[in-house]
Design a protein around this motif. Structure first.
Motif, mmCIF file in Angstrom:
data_model
loop_
_atom_site.group_PDB
_atom_site.id
_atom_site.type_symbol
_atom_site.label_atom_id
_atom_site.label_comp_id
_atom_site.label_asym_id
_atom_site.label_seq_id
_atom_site.Cartn_x
_atom_site.Cartn_y
_atom_site.Cartn_z
ATOM 1 N N LYS A 110 0.305 -27.429 1.963
ATOM 2 C CA LYS A 110 1.593 -27.579 1.274
ATOM 3 C C LYS A 110 1.920 -26.288 0.538
ATOM 4 C CE LYS A 110 1.230 -32.462 0.759
ATOM 5 N NZ LYS A 110 2.083 -33.521 0.393
ATOM 6 N N ASP A 111 3.219 -26.037 0.386
ATOM 7 C CA ASP A 111 3.667 -24.854 -0.344
ATOM 8 C C ASP A 111 3.246 -24.937 -1.796
ATOM 9 O OD1 ASP A 111 4.851 -23.882 1.932
ATOM 10 O OD2 ASP A 111 6.842 -24.619 1.430
ATOM 11 N N LEU A 112 2.878 -23.804 -2.337
ATOM 12 C CA LEU A 112 2.533 -23.712 -3.751
ATOM 13 C C LEU A 112 3.567 -22.841 -4.449
ATOM 14 C CD1 LEU A 112 -1.301 -23.067 -3.459
ATOM 15 C CD2 LEU A 112 -0.172 -25.188 -4.111
ATOM 16 N N PRO A 113 3.967 -23.197 -5.651
ATOM 17 C CA PRO A 113 4.951 -22.376 -6.362
ATOM 18 C C PRO A 113 4.342 -21.053 -6.820
ATOM 19 C CG PRO A 113 4.165 -24.131 -7.770
ATOM 20 C CD PRO A 113 3.557 -24.364 -6.417
ATOM 21 N N ILE A 114 5.189 -20.068 -6.906
ATOM 22 C CA ILE A 114 4.800 -18.775 -7.460
ATOM 23 C C ILE A 114 5.427 -18.697 -8.844
ATOM 24 C CG2 ILE A 114 5.072 -16.281 -7.273
ATOM 25 C CD1 ILE A 114 5.113 -16.636 -4.260
ATOM 26 N N GLN A 115 4.635 -18.336 -9.816
ATOM 27 C CA GLN A 115 5.146 -18.249 -11.180
ATOM 28 C C GLN A 115 4.853 -16.875 -11.759
ATOM 29 O OE1 GLN A 115 3.313 -21.446 -13.338
ATOM 30 N NE2 GLN A 115 4.250 -23.002 -12.071
ATOM 31 N N LEU A 116 5.813 -16.367 -12.483
ATOM 32 C CA LEU A 116 5.613 -15.149 -13.265
ATOM 33 C C LEU A 116 5.501 -15.587 -14.713
ATOM 34 C CD1 LEU A 116 8.303 -12.792 -11.704
ATOM 35 C CD2 LEU A 116 5.863 -12.909 -11.186
ATOM 36 N N VAL A 117 4.389 -15.306 -15.311
ATOM 37 C CA VAL A 117 4.155 -15.725 -16.697
ATOM 38 C C VAL A 117 4.113 -14.478 -17.562
ATOM 39 C CG1 VAL A 117 2.596 -16.934 -18.254
ATOM 40 C CG2 VAL A 117 2.828 -17.704 -15.881
ATOM 41 N N TYR A 118 5.031 -14.421 -18.495
ATOM 42 C CA TYR A 118 5.099 -13.286 -19.407
ATOM 43 C C TYR A 118 5.772 -13.757 -20.683
ATOM 44 C CZ TYR A 118 9.839 -13.089 -17.538
ATOM 45 O OH TYR A 118 11.116 -13.400 -17.158
ATOM 46 N N PRO A 119 5.555 -13.053 -21.781
ATOM 47 C CA PRO A 119 6.128 -13.487 -23.066
ATOM 48 C C PRO A 119 7.604 -13.121 -23.163
ATOM 49 C CG PRO A 119 4.867 -11.485 -23.371
ATOM 50 C CD PRO A 119 4.692 -11.889 -21.939
ATOM 51 N N HIS A 120 8.469 -13.952 -22.560
ATOM 52 C CA HIS A 120 9.892 -13.621 -22.498
ATOM 53 C C HIS A 120 10.572 -13.600 -23.863
ATOM 54 C CE1 HIS A 120 9.898 -18.021 -22.352
ATOM 55 N NE2 HIS A 120 11.093 -17.955 -22.910
ATOM 56 N N ALA A 121 9.991 -14.246 -24.848
ATOM 57 C CA ALA A 121 10.607 -14.259 -26.181
ATOM 58 C C ALA A 121 10.291 -12.982 -26.964
ATOM 59 C CB ALA A 121 10.137 -15.469 -26.965
ATOM 60 N N LEU A 122 9.298 -12.266 -26.522
ATOM 61 C CA LEU A 122 8.908 -11.033 -27.204
ATOM 62 C C LEU A 122 9.561 -9.835 -26.527
ATOM 63 C CD1 LEU A 122 5.104 -11.776 -27.627
ATOM 64 C CD2 LEU A 122 6.925 -12.144 -29.290
ATOM 65 N N ALA A 181 10.593 -3.960 -15.737
ATOM 66 C CA ALA A 181 10.909 -3.371 -14.433
ATOM 67 C C ALA A 181 10.284 -4.190 -13.302
ATOM 68 C CB ALA A 181 10.429 -1.928 -14.376
ATOM 69 N N PHE A 182 9.054 -4.636 -13.490
ATOM 70 C CA PHE A 182 8.403 -5.430 -12.457
ATOM 71 C C PHE A 182 9.121 -6.758 -12.243
ATOM 72 C CE2 PHE A 182 5.379 -8.747 -11.218
ATOM 73 C CZ PHE A 182 5.044 -8.265 -9.958
ATOM 74 N N VAL A 183 9.434 -7.447 -13.328
ATOM 75 C CA VAL A 183 10.121 -8.737 -13.221
ATOM 76 C C VAL A 183 11.467 -8.565 -12.526
ATOM 77 C CG1 VAL A 183 11.203 -10.602 -14.554
ATOM 78 C CG2 VAL A 183 8.912 -9.780 -15.172
#
Length: 66
Positions: free
Chosen positions: A28-40, A48-50
């Motif tokens: 089954k497909d697995l989600p890809i997540q980008l985890v970073y402190p978006h509030a900071l 740039a990477f995001v």
């Protein structure tokens, strides 16, 4: 026959250079997540990477939600 992730061969599948076989055995497909402190305040490198990766993931993985 090989086992690859969809995004690795998306172009080849789309233009017919590769075909999928043994679909019933695909995981089954697995989600890809980008985890970073978006509030900071993001470092320029992380921002740039995001900004670079999100459009590419969305194009390569239809239906992807950020």
């Amino acid at each position: 026959i090989t086992r690859l992730l969809h995004y690795q061969v998306a172009d080849e599948l789309a233009d017919g250079r590769l075909i999928r076989v043994l679909r019933e055995y695909e995981p089954k497909d697995l989600p890809i997540q980008l985890v970073y402190p978006h509030a900071l305040q993001l470092s320029p490198r992380v921002r740039a990477f995001v900004e670079w990766v999100c459009p590419r993931l969305e194009r390569g993985l239809p239906g992807l939600d950020r």
